[in-house]
Design a protein around this motif. Structure first.
Motif, mmCIF file in Angstrom:
data_model
loop_
_atom_site.group_PDB
_atom_site.id
_atom_site.type_symbol
_atom_site.label_atom_id
_atom_site.label_comp_id
_atom_site.label_asym_id
_atom_site.label_seq_id
_atom_site.Cartn_x
_atom_site.Cartn_y
_atom_site.Cartn_z
ATOM 1 N N THR A 3 99.415 -75.578 18.169
ATOM 2 C CA THR A 3 100.018 -75.044 19.391
ATOM 3 C C THR A 3 101.477 -74.732 19.101
ATOM 4 O O THR A 3 102.049 -75.150 18.098
ATOM 5 C CB THR A 3 99.986 -76.075 20.525
ATOM 6 N N ASN A 4 102.055 -74.015 20.010
ATOM 7 C CA ASN A 4 103.452 -73.660 19.900
ATOM 8 C C ASN A 4 104.325 -74.904 19.778
ATOM 9 O O ASN A 4 105.202 -74.977 18.921
ATOM 10 C CB ASN A 4 103.850 -72.896 21.156
ATOM 11 N N ARG A 5 104.023 -75.853 20.645
ATOM 12 C CA ARG A 5 104.847 -77.052 20.629
ATOM 13 C C ARG A 5 104.698 -77.827 19.318
ATOM 14 O O ARG A 5 105.667 -78.323 18.761
ATOM 15 C CB ARG A 5 104.483 -77.959 21.802
ATOM 16 N N GLU A 7 104.039 -76.556 16.466
ATOM 17 C CA GLU A 7 104.809 -75.850 15.439
ATOM 18 C C GLU A 7 106.289 -76.165 15.554
ATOM 19 O O GLU A 7 106.969 -76.381 14.553
ATOM 20 C CB GLU A 7 104.578 -74.342 15.546
ATOM 21 N N ASN A 8 106.769 -76.196 16.782
ATOM 22 C CA ASN A 8 108.184 -76.523 16.968
ATOM 23 C C ASN A 8 108.503 -77.905 16.424
ATOM 24 O O ASN A 8 109.533 -78.105 15.775
ATOM 25 C CB ASN A 8 108.549 -76.471 18.452
ATOM 26 N N LEU A 76 106.687 -70.977 9.231
ATOM 27 C CA LEU A 76 107.764 -71.302 10.165
ATOM 28 C C LEU A 76 109.159 -70.972 9.654
ATOM 29 O O LEU A 76 110.085 -70.818 10.430
ATOM 30 C CB LEU A 76 107.710 -72.802 10.499
#
Lengths: 327, 327
Positions: A3-5, A7-8, A76
């Motif tokens: 998910t985006n989170r 990855e962050n 990333l």
DNA sequence: AGATAGCACTCTAATTTCTTGATTGCTAAA
DNA sequence: TTTAGCAATCAAGAAATTAGAGTGCTATCT
């Protein structure tokens, strides 16, 4: 799929760990992201199950696994601009037309080793496009002659040969033969020609032809061999992952091992990143390398550092250097 | 003046400390000498007052001070025979007539570094007795020529020069001039001759003579410069006195510093021992070195190790090598 | 007078214990 | 799905303890 989170979080853990060299905990992360530490912890647990993160002990923060670095590097990482001062310093090296390519390379990699505190390697193989231009001899004393070979790209190699039992005249004849028969031959192919075309002929009219043949063989061999130049070896000592003296010794001895270093040759034209076990050198280092090719020369430049390496910066620098020397 | 017993004690302390790397106490000593530990302690106290021994803390055994090592080296050290296997290995290097002197030196010092786990240095200055034998050029492309110089001892140096704005003819003329005027000149004196005899002449008929002059100047400079070869650097890591990483880094950077290393040049023909502060390199090392002189070459060979060094062995080895290469 | 035995003292180095603080995993509530 | 809260874990550092090696000094012995 992350998910985006997730990855962050992964990205933050990688970059923070690279910066601070300490396992990253949920507290730090939940300050940066707008969510509670518990949420972050849950996500971290998932990332760990996926093999992207690791713990150093049960209650430590997380560090990236090799797969984590790999994901970061592939998906990333952002390449930032090069620092102006660094570009300036590099430019002064590249602009100096007095320098030969090999000097430019070693000087710029010295600079890079200084900037990054990693170790760099240049591996150049001169033979690539070189053809034999001229072979000459200079007799310096009774039974010592110097053999000098020059390629069409201006590379020079020489060797002293002792000619006990061989007359200077015989040496001259052999040199003339080589000049007549194999000037213009690509260096890579000279050895073969020497063996199959020259050796049989000189065998006939030179008594001690073995000795002579070997001497010529050696000098051609030298010029076609790969040349390894390791710069900034002492930088290994600067990284906390290499504090154990036996680890340091292991890596140093690998850096000194010519065979080992020659094997880092890279055929691929991209900037290639080999993290930990992905490289053959040592599971605790990352090797970032690329091939370069000029009209005279081809070779590999590589940067070696801990896995906790400033990937973005090194990739940028390597790319910059590659582009500069390729023109 | 030391009594016999004091000398025995000092000698034992030095040799034991060199062997075991631990402060030597009275117990060990009174086993070797026929007297009580109290007697030994009294003597040790006297030796300490004389500055020959030191303690690492109030109740530790004794270690030699620099003055203690010095006294040992000057008065007490016995040179034992070289180990047969070592001599054999060295002989196979010296007997190999194929090798050039510089190869013999670096190979034998590699061996010595292996045997002793110290670091060795060869410093050779080729110019010594070398005279210019021949200078030649090979044009390799439109505006690139290779300049090659050979000395009467068979040393070769070369440089590529770019001849934008200079015709090949002009280069040839200059080369001829040099060949006519300064062949036979000792390499050390070539620079001066180049400046005062050649420069004025080429200045007259070559437009861009500065560039040409500089190129020749450089190549002569290279051949007359000292050459430093440091072997077995990693051995530094093997000694317990160099466990601190910053110490290691300090020494490594000194070993890499060409200026520093050139300054170890030794004029003296003996085997010279410089303990700790007696040498300019680092107060924590001992440098044992000697000058060598062959008919072709002169230089210095040196062994660098901790002060707690096997003095007897190193002196022997160095002496052996010196004698071998001097014939 | 030099050598020795004995003893109190010192200090390192290794081991243990205690404390602090960072961080986690889990559970139950929002 | 997110969050708050809480017990549990562990590293790392400080403090205390112990064992052992070695010393210096003094009184005694030869």
């Amino acid at each position: 799929m992350l998910t985006n989170r997730q990855e962050n979080i992964l990205k933050l853990i990688v970059t923070e760990y690279i910066k601070l060299a300490k396992p990253v905990g949920s507290k730090l992360l939940c300050e940066r992201l707008n969510c509670s530490s518990a949420t972050v912890r849950n996500e971290m647990q998932i990332l760990e199950e996926m093999g992207l993160l690791e713990k150093t002990h049960t209650s430590s923060g997380r560090i990236p696994s090799e797969a984590g670095y790999r994901y970061y590097v592939d998906n990333l990482m952002e390449l930032k601009e090069l620092n102006g001062e660094e570009v300036f310093k590099l430019q002064t090296i590249f602009r100096n037309t007095q320098l030969e390519l090999s000097d430019v390379l070693s000087k710029s990699l010295e600079l890079i080793s200084d900037i990054t505190s990693y170790t760099s390697v240049v591996l150049d193989k001169k033979s690539h496009d070189n053809k034999l231009k001229e072979i000459s001899i200079v007799p310096v004393s009774e039974n010592l002659v110097v053999v000098i070979i020059v390629t069409d790209q201006g590379y020079v190699e020489h060797k002293n040969i002792e000619i006990t039992g061989i007359s200077l005249e015989e040496v001259r004849k052999t040199v003339k033969l080589i000049n007549d028969l194999i000037v213009g031959t690509p260096i890579d192919e000279v050895s073969a020609k020497l063996e199959f075309e020259i050796k049989p002929i000189i065998g006939k009219y030179v008594k001690q032809h073995e000795m002579l043949y070997n001497a010529f063989y050696d000098v051609f061999n030298d010029i076609s061999s790969k040349n390894v130049n390791v710069v900034g070896k002492n930088n290994i000592l600067k990284h906390q992952e290499f504090q154990a003296l036996d680890k340091v010794e292991e890596i140093f001895s690998k850096l000194d091992d010519k065979e080992m270093m020659q094997s880092i040759e890279e055929k691929n034209n991209d900037i290639n990143i080999y993290i930990g076990h992905e490289n053959k050198m040592d599971p605790d280092v990352t090797v970032i390398k690329t091939n370069y090719k000029t009209n005279k020369d081809t070779g590999t430049i590589a940067i070696i550092g801990p896995k906790r390496m400033e990937y973005d910066k090194v990739v940028n620098l390597l790319d910059y250097i590659k582009k500069q020397i390729e023109r």
